[in-house]
Design a protein around this motif. Structure first.
Motif, short mmCIF file in Angstrom:
data_model
loop_
_atom_site.label_atom_id
_atom_site.label_comp_id
_atom_site.label_asym_id
_atom_site.label_seq_id
_atom_site.Cartn_x
_atom_site.Cartn_y
_atom_site.Cartn_z
N ILE A 28 -10.53 -3.36 -2.62
CA ILE A 28 -9.60 -2.86 -3.66
C ILE A 28 -10.34 -1.91 -4.60
N ILE A 29 -11.53 -2.31 -5.02
CA ILE A 29 -12.33 -1.45 -5.91
C ILE A 29 -12.65 -0.13 -5.21
N GLY A 30 -13.05 -0.20 -3.96
CA GLY A 30 -13.36 1.01 -3.20
C GLY A 30 -12.16 1.91 -3.03
N LEU A 31 -11.01 1.33 -2.76
CA LEU A 31 -9.78 2.10 -2.60
C LEU A 31 -9.45 2.84 -3.89
N GLY A 32 -9.50 2.12 -5.00
CA GLY A 32 -9.23 2.74 -6.30
C GLY A 32 -10.21 3.87 -6.58
N THR A 33 -11.47 3.63 -6.31
CA THR A 33 -12.49 4.65 -6.55
C THR A 33 -12.22 5.90 -5.72
N GLU A 34 -11.95 5.72 -4.44
CA GLU A 34 -11.69 6.86 -3.55
C GLU A 34 -10.45 7.65 -3.95
N LEU A 35 -9.44 6.95 -4.48
CA LEU A 35 -8.20 7.61 -4.87
C LEU A 35 -8.21 8.10 -6.31
N GLY A 36 -9.28 7.80 -7.04
CA GLY A 36 -9.36 8.20 -8.45
C GLY A 36 -8.44 7.39 -9.34
N LEU B 268 0.81 -1.20 0.00
CA LEU B 268 0.00 0.00 0.00
C LEU B 268 0.85 1.26 0.00
N GLY B 269 2.06 1.14 0.51
CA GLY B 269 2.95 2.29 0.51
C GLY B 269 3.24 2.81 -0.88
N TYR B 270 3.23 1.94 -1.87
CA TYR B 270 3.49 2.35 -3.25
C TYR B 270 2.43 3.32 -3.75
N LEU B 271 1.20 3.21 -3.24
CA LEU B 271 0.14 4.11 -3.67
C LEU B 271 0.44 5.55 -3.29
N ASP C 103 -1.41 4.84 -11.68
CA ASP C 103 -2.59 5.22 -12.45
C ASP C 103 -3.55 4.05 -12.68
N LYS C 104 -3.16 2.87 -12.21
CA LYS C 104 -4.03 1.71 -12.38
C LYS C 104 -3.71 0.68 -11.30
N ILE C 105 -4.77 0.05 -10.79
CA ILE C 105 -4.62 -1.07 -9.87
C ILE C 105 -5.21 -2.28 -10.58
N LYS C 106 -4.48 -3.37 -10.61
CA LYS C 106 -4.99 -4.60 -11.21
C LYS C 106 -5.28 -5.61 -10.10
N MET D 102 -20.61 -9.45 -10.45
CA MET D 102 -20.18 -9.08 -9.10
C MET D 102 -19.25 -7.86 -9.15
N LEU D 103 -18.36 -7.84 -10.13
CA LEU D 103 -17.44 -6.72 -10.27
C LEU D 103 -18.20 -5.44 -10.61
N ARG D 104 -19.10 -5.53 -11.57
CA ARG D 104 -19.91 -4.36 -11.94
C ARG D 104 -20.71 -3.85 -10.75
N ASP D 105 -21.33 -4.78 -10.02
CA ASP D 105 -22.15 -4.39 -8.85
C ASP D 105 -21.34 -3.63 -7.81
N ASN D 106 -20.03 -3.87 -7.81
CA ASN D 106 -19.16 -3.21 -6.83
C ASN D 106 -18.38 -2.04 -7.41
N GLY D 107 -18.72 -1.64 -8.64
CA GLY D 107 -18.14 -0.43 -9.22
C GLY D 107 -16.90 -0.60 -10.05
N CYS D 108 -16.51 -1.83 -10.36
CA CYS D 108 -15.34 -2.06 -11.20
C CYS D 108 -15.77 -1.85 -12.66
N VAL D 109 -15.04 -0.99 -13.37
CA VAL D 109 -15.44 -0.65 -14.74
C VAL D 109 -14.51 -1.19 -15.81
N GLU D 110 -13.43 -1.85 -15.41
CA GLU D 110 -12.52 -2.46 -16.38
C GLU D 110 -12.28 -3.91 -16.01
N ALA D 111 -12.31 -4.77 -17.04
CA ALA D 111 -12.07 -6.19 -16.82
C ALA D 111 -11.38 -6.77 -18.03
N GLN D 112 -10.63 -7.81 -17.79
CA GLN D 112 -10.02 -8.55 -18.87
C GLN D 112 -10.06 -10.02 -18.51
#
Length: 83
Positions: free
Chosen positions: A34-42, A1-4, A10-13, A58-68
């Motif tokens: 993880i999704i919430g953290l990314g969202t809060e940090l932009g 988390l220190g790296y953040l 610019d991206k969390i995978k 499940m990912l969409r329901d939790n706000g994740c907008v990118e998937a592969q």
């Protein structure tokens, strides 16, 4: 988390191992966090290894907008991709 805080992230995978095990309550909580953290940090959050509609939902329901993953498209060589 220190790296953040130390580096310009610019991206969390989210690793496919977490996506594969999202049926587990504890793993699902980690993914949501993880999704919430990314969202809060932009920071954009990408889920790797999405193979089922249930995982994607499940990912969409939790706000994740990118998937592969194989559900989205199979890996291809750059030369085989048409514009």
């Amino acid at each position: 988390l220190g790296y953040l805080r130390r580096f310009p992230v610019d991206k969390i995978k989210i690793d496919r191992s977490f996506i594969r095990d999202m049926g587990n309550r504890d793993t699902a909580a980690i993914v949501r966090s993880i999704i919430g953290l990314g969202t809060e940090l932009g920071i954009v959050v990408t889920a790797e290894g999405v193979e089922t509609e249930r995982q994607l939902d499940m990912l969409r329901d939790n706000g994740c907008v990118e998937a592969q993953g194989y559900l989205i498209g199979v890996p291809s060589k750059a030369a085989d991709i048409q514009h």
